[in-house]
Design a protein around this motif. Structure first.
Motif, PDB file in Angstrom:
ATOM      1  N   GLY A  79       0.361  -1.133  -0.160  1.00  0.00           N
ATOM      2  CA  GLY A  79      -0.122  -0.026   0.067  1.00  0.00           C
ATOM      3  C   GLY A  79       1.082   1.524   0.012  1.00  0.00           C
ATOM      4  O   GLY A  79       2.175   1.175   0.787  1.00  0.00           O
ATOM      5  N   ALA A  80       0.117   2.311  -0.917  1.00  0.00           N
ATOM      6  CA  ALA A  80       0.926   3.475  -0.560  1.00  0.00           C
ATOM      7  C   ALA A  80       0.427   4.368   0.020  1.00  0.00           C
ATOM      8  O   ALA A  80      -0.710   5.433  -0.592  1.00  0.00           O
ATOM      9  N   PRO A  81       0.570   5.035   1.229  1.00  0.00           N
ATOM     10  CA  PRO A  81       0.016   6.184   2.264  1.00  0.00           C
ATOM     11  C   PRO A  81      -0.220   7.553   1.399  1.00  0.00           C
ATOM     12  O   PRO A  81       1.621   7.785   1.037  1.00  0.00           O
ATOM     13  N   GLN A 128     -13.976   4.232   2.411  1.00  0.00           N
ATOM     14  CA  GLN A 128     -13.487   3.320   1.021  1.00  0.00           C
ATOM     15  C   GLN A 128     -12.313   5.005   0.476  1.00  0.00           C
ATOM     16  O   GLN A 128     -12.263   5.679   1.004  1.00  0.00           O
ATOM     17  N   GLU A 129     -11.583   4.045  -0.161  1.00  0.00           N
ATOM     18  CA  GLU A 129     -10.154   5.164  -0.741  1.00  0.00           C
ATOM     19  C   GLU A 129     -10.275   4.257  -2.544  1.00  0.00           C
ATOM     20  O   GLU A 129      -9.557   2.242  -2.079  1.00  0.00           O
ATOM     21  N   GLY A 130     -10.450   4.980  -3.121  1.00  0.00           N
ATOM     22  CA  GLY A 130     -10.544   4.138  -4.471  1.00  0.00           C
ATOM     23  C   GLY A 130      -9.042   5.077  -5.068  1.00  0.00           C
ATOM     24  O   GLY A 130      -8.335   6.448  -4.661  1.00  0.00           O
ATOM     25  N   GLU A 131      -8.377   3.163  -5.829  1.00  0.00           N
ATOM     26  CA  GLU A 131      -7.351   3.062  -5.900  1.00  0.00           C
ATOM     27  C   GLU A 131      -6.604   2.642  -7.265  1.00  0.00           C
ATOM     28  O   GLU A 131      -7.606   1.701  -8.237  1.00  0.00           O
ATOM     29  N   LEU A 132      -5.759   3.252  -7.604  1.00  0.00           N
ATOM     30  CA  LEU A 132      -5.440   2.260  -9.013  1.00  0.00           C
ATOM     31  C   LEU A 132      -4.234   1.184  -8.685  1.00  0.00           C
ATOM     32  O   LEU A 132      -3.438   1.265  -8.210  1.00  0.00           O
ATOM     33  N   LEU A 159      -9.969  -1.119  -4.609  1.00  0.00           N
ATOM     34  CA  LEU A 159     -10.572  -0.143  -2.877  1.00  0.00           C
ATOM     35  C   LEU A 159      -9.671  -0.595  -1.555  1.00  0.00           C
ATOM     36  O   LEU A 159      -9.618  -1.773  -1.922  1.00  0.00           O
ATOM     37  N   ASP A 160      -8.692   0.620  -1.681  1.00  0.00           N
ATOM     38  CA  ASP A 160      -8.100   0.275  -0.226  1.00  0.00           C
ATOM     39  C   ASP A 160      -9.081   0.631   0.935  1.00  0.00           C
ATOM     40  O   ASP A 160      -8.879   1.678   1.960  1.00  0.00           O
ATOM     41  N   VAL A 161      -9.955  -0.085   1.745  1.00  0.00           N
ATOM     42  CA  VAL A 161     -10.656  -0.091   2.636  1.00  0.00           C
ATOM     43  C   VAL A 161     -10.165   0.165   4.348  1.00  0.00           C
ATOM     44  O   VAL A 161      -9.069  -1.002   4.171  1.00  0.00           O
ATOM     45  N   ARG A 172      -5.612  -1.593  10.529  1.00  0.00           N
ATOM     46  CA  ARG A 172      -7.014  -0.800   9.962  1.00  0.00           C
ATOM     47  C   ARG A 172      -7.342  -1.137   8.306  1.00  0.00           C
ATOM     48  O   ARG A 172      -8.314  -1.090   8.183  1.00  0.00           O
ATOM     49  N   LYS A 173      -6.040  -1.915   7.340  1.00  0.00           N
ATOM     50  CA  LYS A 173      -7.066  -1.598   6.238  1.00  0.00           C
ATOM     51  C   LYS A 173      -7.068  -3.642   5.938  1.00  0.00           C
ATOM     52  O   LYS A 173      -6.990  -3.725   4.970  1.00  0.00           O
ATOM     53  N   SER A 174      -5.966  -3.915   6.516  1.00  0.00           N
ATOM     54  CA  SER A 174      -6.026  -6.023   6.722  1.00  0.00           C
ATOM     55  C   SER A 174      -7.750  -6.780   6.753  1.00  0.00           C
ATOM     56  O   SER A 174      -7.172  -7.534   6.609  1.00  0.00           O
ATOM     57  N   THR A 241      -1.894   2.010  -5.459  1.00  0.00           N
ATOM     58  CA  THR A 241      -0.899   3.040  -5.427  1.00  0.00           C
ATOM     59  C   THR A 241      -1.865   4.340  -4.778  1.00  0.00           C
ATOM     60  O   THR A 241      -0.602   5.344  -4.550  1.00  0.00           O
ATOM     61  N   GLY A 242      -2.370   4.336  -3.285  1.00  0.00           N
ATOM     62  CA  GLY A 242      -2.406   5.221  -2.701  1.00  0.00           C
ATOM     63  C   GLY A 242      -4.619   6.512  -3.708  1.00  0.00           C
ATOM     64  O   GLY A 242      -4.350   5.714  -4.542  1.00  0.00           O
ATOM     65  N   THR A 243      -4.358   6.845  -2.114  1.00  0.00           N
ATOM     66  CA  THR A 243      -5.943   7.734  -3.035  1.00  0.00           C
ATOM     67  C   THR A 243      -5.919   9.001  -3.134  1.00  0.00           C
ATOM     68  O   THR A 243      -5.569   9.653  -2.122  1.00  0.00           O
ATOM     69  N   PRO A 244      -7.073   9.583  -3.832  1.00  0.00           N
ATOM     70  CA  PRO A 244      -7.334  11.272  -3.975  1.00  0.00           C
ATOM     71  C   PRO A 244      -8.023  11.103  -2.535  1.00  0.00           C
ATOM     72  O   PRO A 244      -8.807  10.645  -2.258  1.00  0.00           O
TER      73      PRO A 244
HETATM   74 MN    MN Z   1      -4.740   3.535   0.536  1.00  0.00          MN
END
Ligand code: MN
Length: 285
Positions: A79-81, A128-132, A159-161, A172-174, A241-244
């Motif tokens: 993941g990319a924070p 929700q975190e929408g990501e490539l 999605l990086d929930v 938190r993300k696993s 790759t991270g979320t906007p």
């Molecule tokens: Mn993320």
């Protein structure tokens, strides 16, 4: 070419609104790790897929096929924070990925397009975190950015929930279903420059995220190169790759839609059926 999985781990090419089962034609195993990872571990390439006579293989309509994750069990999910500056601003972050480096998500968090996101707690926000998403094609260890994209097989909406609690990112993300992917992987040759993709994410009818991968702090090549200097990236590994900006809370009964140029549209439901009180988790004090 577009590659999809089914819940039985078989590999399919998506072609003309059909899913064509290429598992047996490629001599791949089915099962929990999925055919695509096995294909890539064997050194499989787009040329191998292009050589298949799809018309001669078993197919069924895409619309009535339940899909699983294209890579249901990668060896690693990176993941990319804080990889977009507008997300840094909305979170009040002082640092970016340049200072944080990468984090890991449990491979068991990966789910497919037809599985709902399962909220773990009913009293702590889950965003929700929408990501490539990047799918690694061949092993990458200490690759320079100039060669990094040679190690990318394709791209997928991901999605990086994320639970918004005080715990470490990896915690938190696993949770299971916290990395929905799909509906398919599009091979890199059909995507072209991964730094020109518009990404939009809706929750129900609300457009929450609308951004371009042009705004990544570390672009795909830099991110693959950086991560490969930390850990060897293996075939089938996923990189979020991270979320906007535009993350926000998810609730039982909602639907998340993530659409990325040239990659398609991932649509997943949200359920709170398994949710417990945060104070009831083991280790609470
Ligand atoms: Mn993320």
């Amino acid at each position: 070419m577009r590659l999809a999985g089914t819940p039985d781990g078989r590999l399919h090419v998506v072609h003309d609104d059909q899913v064509v089962d290429v598992t047996d034609a490629l001599g791949l195993p089915a099962g929990p790790t999925g055919g695509l990872r096995a294909f890539l571990e064997r050194g499989g390439t787009v040329a191998d897929l292009a050589a298949l006579d799809l018309a001669a293989l078993p197919s069924r309509p895409l619309a009535t096929t339940t899909l699983g994750a294209p890579v249901p069990r990668p060896s690693t999910v990176v993941g990319a924070p804080v990889n977009y500056l507008d997300h840094k601003a909305e979170m009040g972050e002082q640092r970016t990925i340049a200072e944080y480096g990468v984090f890991l998500k449990a491979p068991s968090s990966v789910s497919g397009p037809d599985e709902p996101i399962r909220l773990p707690y009913h009293d702590v926000p889950v965003h929700q975190e929408g990501e490539l998403g990047v799918v690694v094609g061949r092993r990458a260890w200490r690759v320079p950015a100039e060669r990094a994209l040679e190690h990318v097989f394709g791209y997928v909406p991901l999605l990086d929930v994320t639970v918004r609690s005080t715990e470490d990112r990896s915690t938190r993300k696993s949770f299971p279903t916290f990395t929905p992917t799909g509906p398919w992987v599009t091979t890199a040759d059909e995507v072209g420059d991964p730094g020109t993709l518009r990404l939009r994410c809706w929750v129900d009818d609300e457009l929450r995220q609308d951004a371009s991968t042009a705004d990544l702090v570390l672009d795909v090549a830099a991110l693959v190169a950086y991560a490969s200097h930390v850990m060897p990236l293996e075939p089938g590994d996923l990189i979020a790759t991270g979320t906007p900006a535009g993350v926000g809370p998810l609730h039982d009964g909602q639907r998340v839609v993530l659409e990325i140029d040239r990659l398609g549209r991932l649509e997943v439901d949200v359920t709170g059926a398994d949710a417990i009180a945060y104070a009831d988790r083991p280790g609470a004090r």
